[in-house]
Design a protein around this motif. Structure first.
Motif, short mmCIF file in Angstrom:
data_model
loop_
_atom_site.label_atom_id
_atom_site.label_comp_id
_atom_site.label_asym_id
_atom_site.label_seq_id
_atom_site.Cartn_x
_atom_site.Cartn_y
_atom_site.Cartn_z
N ASP A 45 -6.47 -0.46 -4.38
CA ASP A 45 -5.83 -1.19 -3.28
C ASP A 45 -6.85 -2.12 -2.64
O ASP A 45 -7.94 -1.68 -2.26
CB ASP A 45 -5.31 -0.19 -2.24
CG ASP A 45 -4.42 -0.83 -1.20
OD1 ASP A 45 -4.60 -2.03 -0.91
OD2 ASP A 45 -3.54 -0.12 -0.67
N ASP A 91 -7.05 -3.15 0.19
CA ASP A 91 -7.41 -2.74 1.56
C ASP A 91 -8.71 -1.94 1.59
O ASP A 91 -9.43 -1.96 2.58
CB ASP A 91 -6.31 -1.85 2.17
CG ASP A 91 -5.04 -2.62 2.46
OD1 ASP A 91 -5.06 -3.86 2.32
OD2 ASP A 91 -4.03 -1.98 2.82
N SER A 133 0.83 -1.21 0.00
CA SER A 133 0.00 0.00 0.00
C SER A 133 0.87 1.26 0.00
O SER A 133 0.50 2.27 -0.61
CB SER A 133 -0.92 0.01 1.22
OG SER A 133 -1.80 -1.08 1.18
MG MG Z 1 -1.96 -2.78 2.37
#
Ligand code: MG
Ligand code: ADP
Length: 588
Positions: free
Chosen positions: A354, A356, A265
């Motif tokens: 991403d 996430d 990230s």
């Molecule tokens: Mg990450």
């Protein structure tokens, strides 16, 4: 024109009077005897506790004396303006003398952050350097403190100009570093397209930040400097540093994989910020990304107005029309679909995603789930089935962080593995694994589908509130109050400054007032027109000389408009976008 001494006399004269007597100075300008320095009083606060007054100071180039090389092109000039604004910001602290009531004695500039972007706080103009400051006109209680005001306006401001805006008083090496760094970063970015790259991360870059709320680089003892794998290394040239080598991320589909906490990230976040230049010592000075890369995330709860999300979503249980999808409360997957289509509408050529902060069911649907839930019961065509056709049909690339699923291996052009914060080229290995599991096929749809154009309806964009015709404010980086309604920009991480948010708010008002949003134009046409007008400078957007604006991208302006909950849309006829051609894409 009256002189600074006239101003001093006037301020002494009104000493002890009621605060409104300051108002007589509004719009006045005073200059030094030799006419090289000017103070303009653009806005006078109504009382000592109100938002501070706006003053502009101008120092003629004959005194400022910046040599040609400090501003010989726009990259250098913006680097210089930014550097000087930092110097003035530090000096404001020194010259501020907070005594008296309310904002008395306050002196401030809209200080730049780590990013180097065009701002209105300090401008290197044709004839002078202009600095726009907030100044709290001094008071005792509600009475004018004229002597203190005279000291601020007639002594401090000239001194500030003399200290901060004269080349001879400043560290030339630092100025050189600032302007050269900015010029080199622009030069790197300008080479991306010709080299078929989306982003370039110079070797030695420091990507991690101190914390989620602190954009300073992680300390050099803790940070591992970036180093490109040899087989992905490219070398670009800069005017001041010569050749610079680093990782080149090519157009197409790139996956960033690796174990948890290995820096995936962090790399994508740095790429997301690479649309802007950074100050020297930031660690990201020579990390550059193509200007039209847009971060995409799930944003459940947002409103959506008439967006054609049918490339991704069809047959919703409530029979909602997904070719003109509207909701007050989008789900994770529908919000992410809308975010992508809107980004394409505003001209994005790269999507950054991403895991996430993405909706899992939007990104993938594995074999077992496909077995359990029949395709005709699932409204979502996951991104994995469209990512290739998005590139083939519309030349829109993707960079995806995917640590939790290997499903994207077959469709990726490049697989970068992060290991202990260092990148490796794992494309071959990933492709081999994909081949070993060839029973798992990506059910790739042959065509992405067309991107229909929408036309915002002017009546639905209403800046009025109470008795005010225009009540539009932004109190923070991620919030605009537009008339009676709030626009929530918290998902837009590529807005990096409240000055940008203020400018976006001003641009929305501008688009309404100038009738640019006329009910027939498409969003792309509206953005083109505003961009065109912005070539004249940010002052185009405001009445007067605001010192608190910064330049923004068309994508974030469109995103703000799209998040206005009252937005009404009429759909423009489809079929503009042609497969594989540039037709229908905006001209660059
Ligand atoms: Mg990450
Ligand atoms: P991932 O997305 O792979 O789970 P992150 O990018 O969130 O991992 O990084 C995990 C942690 O490692 C963060 O606290 C981040 O600041 C730190 N970090 C990232 N890159 C580096 C680096 N190059 N050097 C040192 N620490 C780093």
């Amino acid at each position: 024109m009256p002189t600074i001494e006239d101003l001093r006399n006037e301020l002494r004269r009104i000493d002890g009077r009621g605060y409104p007597a300051y108002k007589d100075l509004r719009g006045c300008c005073f200059r030094s005897n030799d006419a090289t320095f000017e103070v303009h009083l653009d806005h006078i606060q109504g009382d000592p506790f109100a938002a501070p007054s706006h003053v502009r100071i101008r120092l003629a180039h004959s005194v400022a004396g910046f040599p040609e090389w400090t501003h010989s092109n726009s990259s250098r000039r913006i680097g210089l303006e930014n550097h000087l604004a930092h110097i003035v910001s530090a000096a404001c602290g020194k010259f501020s003398s907070r005594a008296g009531s309310g904002k008395s004695g306050l002196l401030d500039i809209d200080a730049p952050g780590k990013e180097v972007i065009a701002r209105t706080a300090l401008l290197y103009l044709e004839d002078a350097i202009e600095v726009r400051l907030s100044l709290g006109l001094p008071a005792r209680g509600r009475r004018i403190a004229g002597r203190e005001a005279a000291q601020m306006l007639c002594d401090c401001l000239p001194q500030l100009a003399a200290d901060c805006l004269r080349f001879s008083e400043l560290d030339a090496d630092k100025i050189q570093a600032a302007v050269e760094t900015n010029e080199d970063a622009d030069a790197l970015r300008s080479q991306l397209k010709g080299n078929h790259l989306l982003a370039f991360v110079a070797n030695g870059s420091i990507l991690p930040r101190r914390s989620g709320i602190d954009q300073r680089p992680l300390g050099s003892n803790d940070a591992i400097a970036f180093q490109s794998p040899a087989d992905l290394e490219v070398t670009l040239t800069t005017p001041n540093r010569g050749a610079v080598s680093g990782l080149g991320i090519p157009v197409g589909i790139t996956l960033i994989v690796g174990g948890g906490f290995h820096g995936k990230s962090t790399l994508l976040n740095a790429i997301e910020r690479g649309i802007y230049n950074h100050r020297q010592q930031d660690g990201r000075e020579f990390l550059v990304t193509c200007p039209d890369a847009v971060k995409i995330r799930a944003e459940d709860g947002r409103s959506v107005s008439g967006v054609d999300i049918s490339p991704f979503i069809n047959n919703l249980p409530n029979q909602a029309d997904t070719t003109a999808f509207s909701t007050e409360n989008a789900s994770g997957s529908t919000s992410q679909a809308a975010n992508i289509i809107e980004a394409l509408e505003s001209g994005a050529d790269t999507l950054l995603i991403d895991e996430d902060i993405a909706a899992t069911n939007f990104m993938i649907r594995d074999q077992r789930m496909q077995e359990l839930i029949a395709a005709d019961k699932e409204p979502i065509t996951p991104f994995i089935n469209k990512v290739r056709s998005l590139y083939n049909d519309h030349r829109v690339s993707s960079i995806l962080v995917m640590g939790g699923s290997g499903d994207y291996f077959p469709v990726a052009d490049l697989v970068i593995g992060m290991d202990q914060y260092l990148p490796h080229n794992l494309t071959k290995e990933a492709k081999q694994i994909a081949a070993n599991h060839s029973s798992i096929e990506v059910n790739e749809n042959p065509a992405f589908g067309s991107i229909s154009e929408r036309s915002p309806q002017p009546a639905s964009i209403d800046p009025r509130k109470g008795r005010r015709d225009v009540s539009v404010k932004s109190r923070s980086t991620h919030h605009i109050q537009f008339g009676e309604h709030d626009i929530d920009l918290s998902a837009l991480t590529q807005i990096i400054s409240s000055s940008q948010t203020r400018a976006i708010a001003a641009a929305l008002v501008y688009a309404c007032e100038k009738n640019i949003i006329d009910g027939t134009r498409s969003i792309a046409q509206i953005l083109d027109l505003i961009e065109q007008d912005l070539n004249r400078g940010l002052d185009t957007l405001s009445h007067g000389h605001r010192g608190d604006l910064a330049i923004f991208r068309r994508h974030e302006l469109a995103a703000a408009l799209n998040r206005l909950r009252t937005l009404g849309i009429s759909n423009i006829e489809q079929g503009v976008k042609n497969k594989g051609s540039d037709e229908g894409k905006r001209k660059r």
